[in-house]
Design a protein around this motif. Sequence first.
Motif, PDB file in Angstrom:
ATOM      1  N   SER B 352      -0.730   0.183  -3.748  1.00 52.77           N
ATOM      2  CA  SER B 352      -1.595  -0.589  -4.637  1.00 52.77           C
ATOM      3  C   SER B 352      -0.852  -1.763  -5.266  1.00 52.77           C
ATOM      4  CB  SER B 352      -2.179   0.331  -5.710  1.00 52.77           C
ATOM      5  OG  SER B 352      -1.143   0.698  -6.608  1.00 52.77           O
ATOM      6  N   LEU B 353       0.480  -1.695  -5.270  1.00 54.42           N
ATOM      7  CA  LEU B 353       1.254  -2.748  -5.937  1.00 54.42           C
ATOM      8  C   LEU B 353       2.100  -3.571  -4.978  1.00 54.42           C
ATOM      9  CD1 LEU B 353       2.393  -0.592  -8.966  1.00 54.42           C
ATOM     10  CD2 LEU B 353       0.877  -2.588  -9.059  1.00 54.42           C
ATOM     11  N   THR B 354       2.118  -3.169  -3.738  1.00 56.75           N
ATOM     12  CA  THR B 354       3.005  -3.777  -2.752  1.00 56.75           C
ATOM     13  C   THR B 354       2.152  -4.324  -1.618  1.00 56.75           C
ATOM     14  OG1 THR B 354       4.544  -2.009  -3.313  1.00 56.75           O
ATOM     15  CG2 THR B 354       5.069  -3.298  -1.351  1.00 56.75           C
ATOM     16  N   PRO B 355       1.763  -5.599  -1.715  1.00 52.58           N
ATOM     17  CA  PRO B 355       0.799  -6.133  -0.743  1.00 52.58           C
ATOM     18  C   PRO B 355       1.222  -5.905   0.718  1.00 52.58           C
ATOM     19  CG  PRO B 355       1.249  -7.729  -2.481  1.00 52.58           C
ATOM     20  CD  PRO B 355       2.168  -6.586  -2.717  1.00 52.58           C
ATOM     21  N   SER B 356       2.502  -6.005   0.988  1.00 45.73           N
ATOM     22  CA  SER B 356       2.921  -5.864   2.381  1.00 45.73           C
ATOM     23  C   SER B 356       2.769  -4.428   2.888  1.00 45.73           C
ATOM     24  CB  SER B 356       4.363  -6.326   2.542  1.00 45.73           C
ATOM     25  OG  SER B 356       5.184  -5.715   1.576  1.00 45.73           O
ATOM     26  N   TYR B 357       2.651  -3.467   1.972  1.00 50.81           N
ATOM     27  CA  TYR B 357       2.476  -2.067   2.363  1.00 50.81           C
ATOM     28  C   TYR B 357       1.035  -1.595   2.193  1.00 50.81           C
ATOM     29  CZ  TYR B 357       7.525  -0.892   2.599  1.00 50.81           C
ATOM     30  OH  TYR B 357       8.840  -0.795   2.932  1.00 50.81           O
ATOM     31  N   ALA B 358       0.170  -2.494   1.717  1.00 51.56           N
ATOM     32  CA  ALA B 358      -1.158  -2.055   1.296  1.00 51.56           C
ATOM     33  C   ALA B 358      -1.948  -1.363   2.404  1.00 51.56           C
ATOM     34  CB  ALA B 358      -1.942  -3.251   0.751  1.00 51.56           C
ATOM     35  N   GLY B 359      -1.735  -1.794   3.639  1.00 51.75           N
ATOM     36  CA  GLY B 359      -2.534  -1.225   4.728  1.00 51.75           C
ATOM     37  C   GLY B 359      -1.932   0.017   5.364  1.00 51.75           C
ATOM     38  N   ILE B 360      -0.763   0.418   4.868  1.00 54.16           N
ATOM     39  CA  ILE B 360      -0.082   1.549   5.512  1.00 54.16           C
ATOM     40  C   ILE B 360      -0.433   2.847   4.785  1.00 54.16           C
ATOM     41  CG2 ILE B 360       2.175   2.491   6.145  1.00 54.16           C
ATOM     42  CD1 ILE B 360       3.239  -0.407   6.102  1.00 54.16           C
ATOM     43  N   THR B 361      -0.858   3.840   5.538  1.00 50.30           N
ATOM     44  CA  THR B 361      -1.097   5.156   4.949  1.00 50.30           C
ATOM     45  C   THR B 361      -0.326   6.195   5.756  1.00 50.30           C
ATOM     46  OG1 THR B 361      -2.939   5.677   6.395  1.00 50.30           O
ATOM     47  CG2 THR B 361      -3.470   4.486   4.363  1.00 50.30           C
ATOM     48  N   TYR B 362      -0.111   7.340   5.141  1.00 45.01           N
ATOM     49  CA  TYR B 362       0.558   8.421   5.888  1.00 45.01           C
ATOM     50  C   TYR B 362      -0.206   8.748   7.164  1.00 45.01           C
ATOM     51  CZ  TYR B 362       4.188   9.770   2.456  1.00 45.01           C
ATOM     52  OH  TYR B 362       5.282   9.806   1.652  1.00 45.01           O
ATOM     53  N   ASP B 363      -1.527   8.714   7.058  1.00 46.35           N
ATOM     54  CA  ASP B 363      -2.330   9.013   8.242  1.00 46.35           C
ATOM     55  C   ASP B 363      -2.049   8.027   9.360  1.00 46.35           C
ATOM     56  OD1 ASP B 363      -3.546  11.250   7.487  1.00 46.35           O
ATOM     57  OD2 ASP B 363      -5.448  10.331   6.873  1.00 46.35           O
ATOM     58  N   ARG B 364      -1.997   6.752   8.996  1.00 50.94           N
ATOM     59  CA  ARG B 364      -1.790   5.733  10.030  1.00 50.94           C
ATOM     60  C   ARG B 364      -0.426   5.844  10.685  1.00 50.94           C
ATOM     61  NH1 ARG B 364      -3.180  -0.333   8.890  1.00 50.94           N
ATOM     62  NH2 ARG B 364      -3.101  -0.369  11.171  1.00 50.94           N
ATOM     63  N   ILE B 365       0.562   6.304   9.942  1.00 50.58           N
ATOM     64  CA  ILE B 365       1.899   6.385  10.549  1.00 50.58           C
ATOM     65  C   ILE B 365       2.266   7.813  10.950  1.00 50.58           C
ATOM     66  CG2 ILE B 365       2.774   4.283   9.442  1.00 50.58           C
ATOM     67  CD1 ILE B 365       4.229   6.091   7.432  1.00 50.58           C
ATOM     68  N   GLU B 366       1.249   8.657  11.032  1.00 50.54           N
ATOM     69  CA  GLU B 366       1.508  10.037  11.454  1.00 50.54           C
ATOM     70  C   GLU B 366       2.229  10.050  12.807  1.00 50.54           C
ATOM     71  OE1 GLU B 366       1.284  12.864  10.013  1.00 50.54           O
ATOM     72  OE2 GLU B 366       1.713  14.097  11.776  1.00 50.54           O
ATOM     73  N   GLN B 367       1.781   9.184  13.731  1.00 50.29           N
ATOM     74  CA  GLN B 367       2.417   9.133  15.053  1.00 50.29           C
ATOM     75  C   GLN B 367       3.442   8.011  15.153  1.00 50.29           C
ATOM     76  OE1 GLN B 367       0.173   9.484  18.614  1.00 50.29           O
ATOM     77  NE2 GLN B 367       0.168  11.647  18.091  1.00 50.29           N
ATOM     78  N   THR B 368       2.992   6.793  14.901  1.00 47.87           N
ATOM     79  CA  THR B 368       3.839   5.636  15.144  1.00 47.87           C
ATOM     80  C   THR B 368       3.925   4.804  13.873  1.00 47.87           C
ATOM     81  OG1 THR B 368       2.829   5.603  17.330  1.00 47.87           O
ATOM     82  CG2 THR B 368       4.224   3.730  16.766  1.00 47.87           C
ATOM     83  N   GLY B 369       5.137   4.491  13.469  1.00 44.10           N
ATOM     84  CA  GLY B 369       5.325   3.697  12.260  1.00 44.10           C
ATOM     85  C   GLY B 369       4.787   2.283  12.416  1.00 44.10           C
ATOM     86  N   LEU B 370       4.469   1.664  11.282  1.00 49.72           N
ATOM     87  CA  LEU B 370       3.919   0.308  11.296  1.00 49.72           C
ATOM     88  C   LEU B 370       4.911  -0.682  10.686  1.00 49.72           C
ATOM     89  CD1 LEU B 370       0.310   1.080  10.049  1.00 49.72           C
ATOM     90  CD2 LEU B 370       0.876   0.055  12.270  1.00 49.72           C
ATOM     91  N   HIS B 371       4.863  -1.913  11.185  1.00 50.43           N
ATOM     92  CA  HIS B 371       5.711  -2.972  10.636  1.00 50.43           C
ATOM     93  C   HIS B 371       4.996  -3.663   9.480  1.00 50.43           C
ATOM     94  CE1 HIS B 371       8.421  -3.115  14.179  1.00 50.43           C
ATOM     95  NE2 HIS B 371       7.343  -2.814  14.864  1.00 50.43           N
ATOM     96  N   TRP B 372       5.665  -3.774   8.334  1.00 49.18           N
ATOM     97  CA  TRP B 372       5.049  -4.603   7.295  1.00 49.18           C
ATOM     98  C   TRP B 372       5.355  -6.063   7.613  1.00 49.18           C
ATOM     99  CZ3 TRP B 372       8.133  -7.911   4.663  1.00 49.18           C
ATOM    100  CH2 TRP B 372       9.463  -7.572   4.357  1.00 49.18           C
ATOM    101  N   PRO B 373       4.646  -7.035   7.148  1.00 45.73           N
ATOM    102  CA  PRO B 373       3.469  -6.925   6.297  1.00 45.73           C
ATOM    103  C   PRO B 373       2.248  -6.344   7.011  1.00 45.73           C
ATOM    104  CG  PRO B 373       4.029  -9.254   6.699  1.00 45.73           C
ATOM    105  CD  PRO B 373       5.044  -8.422   7.372  1.00 45.73           C
TER     106      PRO B 373
END
Lengths: 353, 529, 406
Positions: B352-373
């Motif tokens: 909620s406070l880190t715009p570059s991380y805003a779209g990342i959730t534990y669910d989304r990275i359950e399999q494959t990690g995501l690159h910020w932003p």
Amino acid sequence: MLKLTINDKEIEVPRGTMLLDACQQAGADIPTFCYDPDLKLAGSCRMCVVEVQGRRNLQASCVTPCENNMIVDTESANVVEARKIILELLLARHKLNCMVCEKVGACKLQEYCYRYDVKESRFAGEAAHFTREDPNPFIERDYDKCIMCTRCVRACEGITGAQAINVKDRGHHAKISTIFDGKLADSSCVFCGQCIMVCPVGALTSKVSMGKGRPFEYEKVLTTCTYCGTGCMLELNVKDDTVVGVTSNRDAQLSPVNKGALCVKGRFGWDFIHYKDRLTTPLIRENGQLREASWDEALDYAANRLNAVKAQHGPDSIALFSSARVTNEENYLAQKMARVAIGTNNVDHCARL
Amino acid sequence: MTNTIEELEKDATVIFLIGTNTTENHPVIGYKIKKNVRENGAKLIVADPRRIELAEMADVFLQFRPGTDVALLNGIMNVIINEGLQDKDFIEKRTEAYEDMKQVVEKYTPEIVSAITAVPAEDIVKAARMYAAAEAGSLCYAMGITQHTTGTDNVKSCCNLALLTGNLGRPGTGVNPLRGQNNVQGACDMGALPVTYPAYQAVAVEANREKFEKAWGVKLPTAKGLMLTEAINAAYHGDVKALYCLGENPMISDPDSHHVEAALKKLDILIVQDIFLTETAQMADVVFPGVSWAEKEGTFTNTERRVQRVRKAVNSRGDARQDWQILSDMTTRLGYPNSYASPEEIFAEIRSLTPSYAGITYDRIEQTGLHWPCPTEEHPGTPILHTEKFSRGLGLFHAVEFKEAFELPDEEYPLILSTGRQLYHYHTRSMTRRAIALDTHRPENQVQVNQKTAAKLGILNGEKVRLTTRRGSIELKAQVTDILNEKLVFTFFHYGEAAANVLTQGEALDPIAGIPEYKVCAVRMEKII
Amino acid sequence: MAEEQRVLLKYADQIDPKIAEDYIKVGGYKGLEKARSMDRKALIEEVKKSGLRGRGGAGFNAGMKWSFVPILDEDRYVVCNFDEGEPGTYKDRIICEKNAQALLEGMAICGAAIASNHGYIYCRGEYPFVVETLKEGIQSAKASGALGDFNIEVRMGAGAYVCGEETALIESIEGHRGEPRFKPPFPGVAGLWAHPTVVNNVETFACLPYILTNGAEWFAGIGAAKYPGTKVLTLTGDVVNATYFEVPTDYNLRDVIYKLGGGVKGGKKLKAVQVGGTSGAFIPEQNLDTPIDFDSMSAIGASLGSGAVFVMDETRDIVDIVTRISKFFEHESCGKCNPCREGTWRCREIMEKINAGKAGQKDIDNLMILSRVMKNAALCGLGQAAPIPIDSTLQHFAYEYSCKLN
Ligand SMILES: Cc1cc2nc3c(=O)[nH]c(=O)nc-3n(C[C@H](O)[C@H](O)[C@H](O)COP(=O)(O)O)c2cc1C
Ligand code: SF4
Ligand code: SF4
Ligand code: SF4
């Protein structure tokens, strides 16, 4: 597209497809020892042979390109005979001690002997012996269990680029060795353990995990490596609430950075987790000595002292070092604590060191 | 990294490594570079004072004098500009201040640079042409670039070079710092820095402060915070009275250990939260037992900005407590009541406070990690930065002049000492000394010394030597080698028993980043009889 | 018909193989000249039409092999297989010693056909003296201008039999362990350093100048229709004239032994002939009236192979000979594939057991099943052919085996 008939099933595959993939597509389970989709092809174990109508010999499916109208039988009498005999030939020279083998449950030789009902070898006789102690602390090399699939050689070269091992000598005496048949430590080996990762049998295993648990006994927990910033994924092997080893996952989805490859620290550097001098209780210094304390006591003590310093010297007389070792969540809380609870921007970590 | 690790294996056609001993310090990245060079014929330029492993397979190897990075890079740019090899289109459309930089660089002819760096002029030319001609040129660096009093200048020079050749924003290009520790990237992202809140939102910007004051519901301090090295100095001078140290071991990792020790002793209170009784924890007034990474849930962000899951595999032993819980409890006790149910809940607050991380959730990275932003939950993440524009709009060239390192050799201390890492140990060795296989394999510190220097001093391979600087001395074994030149010795900082940081200087730091100059100080070496 | 027909060896001992001019005087390098004047495709057609088939053992149509080579923007190589590792075979050496220039010319003709300027001769390690001849011959041919810009390099083999297998040979030239590769890709598409490469035997190359100068029809008219030309044979064993001969390919085996070879030594009776080297089948007396050409030999379950003819008289102990052959293969297996690496070892073990009179019918059964799997599943020709001597003797000389069983 090419049309093939595999075990009476018609399938279509794009040109350039290898027969092994086509067979798998047709639902046939083809046994392999030397085949590894990420390594250079060897075509040498001959376990994946299938019968292609009109061809004189059995074809090693991993290296045979599909052709139009091929008619293939993956378990014909000839095929089964060849696989059984190959297994028997391997068993005839194998140090068979499944009872104490680290690989039990994940050993391909075991798996295929079971599948093809190979109970013993009709070729039992003399065999070359290679067992020799390699004094490195990481990799146990027991070449009396080696089936010469050369996956380790190809992984060493193709994944790690170390080129530490190769096939030496010929025929039945052929074996995997370093350039002068010496110790791994004296070669270009970097102890990444990629060879262990690809070895289909118990010839290469981890000395750090030895005796601690076999594949069927442990659960694998996928996590990110705790060492360098590369961010390799690895699997902690857990038995009885204890980490007993590290393996890796080669799926590019699950292990996007490293696809299973690790370095020596990632693969062999896990046993600090349960090291005997892990801190298990809060400590407070009293009369110059650290003594055990309860959490409430320690937290209160620390908070009171910090509050006192803050009251006397102001918040900027307190500094907080967070850590590049801990999680994002913890770093967030640490800097938040400094800013909201202590009231200082004196927060940093060892990024520069 | 502006780009991803995978591109080093697949897309880069020229890889320029400077100040990174990749195969030892980022081994898996090293594998990928080797593979690209061997299998795809990518060209490799290695600039390092030591003939590191990758230098052996390099097309050009620039063995330069430690601390002359700016000169070397300016020299390379000088050749590129003089031969008209710069990416004019890129410079025009996407950068500014080119002329300023050009003016400075003009002086750095290969001959002059050769005299400063001890690199043959023709190699500078060769490297320049190779990198400039790259279809996709990737520049990677690590601590070899940053750990100098001119660290920030060095980084700027790297950026200049990439801008000059348009090697940014495309697959296989980029300016790629390889971060040393598992979660340095994340710690920085999370605002564990004196001048920024999460996502590099500057503390000094009022709007940012207001945003966080609103979110956290308190007034926030405005004064610029102290950097780690500054904080140690402040403790030494009595300005900092209390230190809370979470999973850090400054006794081993910070420069000039005697100074650090004196500083820590002056503190009113030292609180250490760790998993082992480290050299620093041994001096603490309070020690909190945290848990290792195998015992916790959370996320790490790797050097390519990929946010990945950390998963709990086993329960912690004894009374050890989750680090996030300890921090949360302390925060409450320090007058800011708070509670979280899980790391995932903390992560939600981070988002909620880190715009570059805003779209990342534990669910989304359950399999494959995501690159910020990754600003929204629909966003696929950003493997490559700066594809269309830079965060500030245009890429800024910096006019950077070469400056000598702070402490140069003299008669009394005739050699240069560089410190660094090795493959088998990690940082202050608090973990790897307890990883039995690793420690068995490399149980003690060594100093690498050129065979001629060794011969002059009557030192044989494996013999004990003493290294002495203005700050102290240590005793360790000599490793006689030809991978470094006669003026340089190199040792590892992992070992508390022969702690390299007893020797290093912490007096002069990089003025902006506060980084100590671990790659250059003056040292004397003698045989112990 | 009891005469040799000499084509390759016509001027044997009359010209110096090291000297290009000698060869030119007897009509040499005319073929190359003609080849170079022809369109590449027409040249390949001409060679195809001649019916020339490989003399190294596999009997593949040479022109056909060349026609598979893709002509793209990359290097291509012409490689001469002069490994000649078959015990009892020395015909390639004879050709080089008597008429090396024909080999060089043949390679250059192939070069013209596949647009290549790089030739390699991979020479058996035990032939250092022939290497000298070849090197001098190449120098002389280069100096005379006869080879034009076609270059030939001589590489010494490492003394391993399997290096005669074309892909192992390529690995060996590349500096790797001499181990066969799987095929496809065939060398014609991806050979030396992954570039298209034609590998032919010495004798195959040496036929080419004569085909070009005398025409494809002329060559196709010699010997057997489907395997035309002449063949150099080497006779060894219990035969009076243990030497080499060049005969048209429709010459029959009995004549080779009794007319050219002068019959069995000491007037003894013949027990068996092994044609084609160590991996050849044992041919019993009743099959002697077979022409030596590739297909006729195949028809009786044998193979012409390299053209070695090993004669065994009535006193020979077949089981003992086969035991020794099995040792040879055990020794020569490169170890890459399971059926051969372990199979040759067990074949030898069982053969020794039989030979020592310690084996039973079970062992024979095991040997037969093992043979079958090796033939079916080994990676290269070595492992596939290693059991042939065992198989053929179990078939034709079963009695000798049964005498040794306990
Ligand atoms: C084990 C083994 C050994 C071989 N040795 C030779 C050899 O010594 N000389 C040779 O010309 N061909 C040899 N060959 C055949 C070659 O692989 C290849 O077929 C031949 O060089 C092709 O030339 P050609 O078509 O002119 O016969 C051998 C094959 C195998 C399987
Ligand atoms: S050690 Fe393992 S991987 Fe290597 S060749 Fe032997 S069986 Fe294969
Ligand atoms: S396995 Fe090695 S390379 Fe990968 S993250 Fe861990 S320490 Fe780094
Ligand atoms: S058949 Fe024998 S010689 Fe051929 S590849 Fe297999 S092991 Fe090597």
